[in-house]
Design an enzyme around this catalytic site. Structure first.
Site, PDB file in Angstrom:
ATOM      1  N   PRO A  75     -31.472  11.250  19.180  1.00  0.00           N
ATOM      2  CA  PRO A  75     -30.982  10.086  18.427  1.00  0.00           C
ATOM      3  C   PRO A  75     -31.257  10.171  16.929  1.00  0.00           C
ATOM      4  O   PRO A  75     -32.362  10.519  16.501  1.00  0.00           O
ATOM      5  CB  PRO A  75     -31.749   8.919  19.064  1.00  0.00           C
ATOM      6  CG  PRO A  75     -31.989   9.364  20.466  1.00  0.00           C
ATOM      7  CD  PRO A  75     -32.263  10.842  20.354  1.00  0.00           C
ATOM      8  N   CYS A  76     -30.233   9.820  16.146  1.00  0.00           N
ATOM      9  CA  CYS A  76     -30.324   9.963  14.687  1.00  0.00           C
ATOM     10  C   CYS A  76     -30.560   8.643  13.974  1.00  0.00           C
ATOM     11  O   CYS A  76     -30.807   8.624  12.768  1.00  0.00           O
ATOM     12  CB  CYS A  76     -29.050  10.601  14.147  1.00  0.00           C
ATOM     13  SG  CYS A  76     -27.571   9.540  14.361  1.00  0.00           S
TER      14      CYS A  76
END
Length: 235
Positions: A75-76
């Site tokens: 996840p960014c």
């Protein structure tokens, strides 16, 4: 045949890439929890629908078949300029800290190749030290790292989308070169539909936000490759 495990799989663009390259592979497992993404994955790869291990933090890696390639686009949101930039420190509990769950997989299964992709903000001045710690972690397990920021617009896609890629190979003598940029022959207007329902229109405020985010992630990272494939902050 190459054995593959994809973490944070989404609809599995990684497998689509392998298909496009004509690589003979088997997806021995994948990890995804979003219902919509799982539905898309199963539509594209129904033969592997029963191999979703779900929440990566709950996987018993000793029970997972061995694999040669591990991909992990974690996840960014907590690195991205579009988010709150809470970061991804180990044990912090942010979504982006799930990156460190991948260490368990890598330390136990020791795949020959690992591929990470994330927003370019991960190598900004704010987060470069975290990225460097991750690379040192990989080196500690015997991997040689090769990292570079690539932008989709340089590889045939009419989109300004800069991302950091990290290729790690379990061989201290390994060599790897990232693909060279290509001329862009397709423009955005070539792929957009001429008539679109107004419900899909973006507000001026949202467009402005997207443009700012794109500019921040493209220009505000302080990154340069070092000899041997590592990275360091620009000076």
């Amino acid at each position: 045949m190459t054995k593959v495990f994809t973490a944070f799989s989404g609809y599995d663009s990684q497998c689509l890439g392998l298909n496009r390259l004509g690589i003979d592979y088997e997806l021995v497992g994948w990890s995804e929890i979003d219902p919509t993404a799982i539905k898309a994955h199963n539509a594209l790869f129904p033969q592997w629908a029963e191999r979703n291990y779900g929440d990566i933090s709950k996987i018993d890696w000793a029970q997972v078949p061995d694999f040669d390639l591990f991909t992990y686009s974690s996840p960014c949101q907590d690195f991205s300029a579009a988010g709150l930039q809470k970061g991804g420190e180990k044990g912090s509990g942010t979504r982006s800290s799930l990156l460190w769950e991948c260490e368990k997989a890598i330390s136990i299964k020791r795949p020959r190749y690992c591929l990470m992709e994330n927003v370019a903000a991960l190598v900004s001045q704010k987060f470069i030290k975290l990225f460097q710690r991750w690379m040192l972690t990989m080196e500690g397990y015997g991997y040689k790292n090769f990292a570079q920021v690539l932008n989709a617009k340089d590889y045939g896609v009419p989109q300004n989308r800069a991302r950091i890629f990290l290729v790690s190979i379990l061989d201290e003598t390994a060599r790897y070169s990232f693909p060279k940029p290509q001329p862009l022959h397709v423009r955005l207007k070539d792929v957009l539909e001429p008539k679109v329902d107004e419900k899909y229109y973006l507000s001026d405020k949202m467009v402005e936000s997207f443009l700012k985010t794109s500019a921040d992630e493209t220009h505000n990272h302080n990154f340069q490759p070092k000899d041997g494939g590592g990275v360091q902050p620009s000076r």
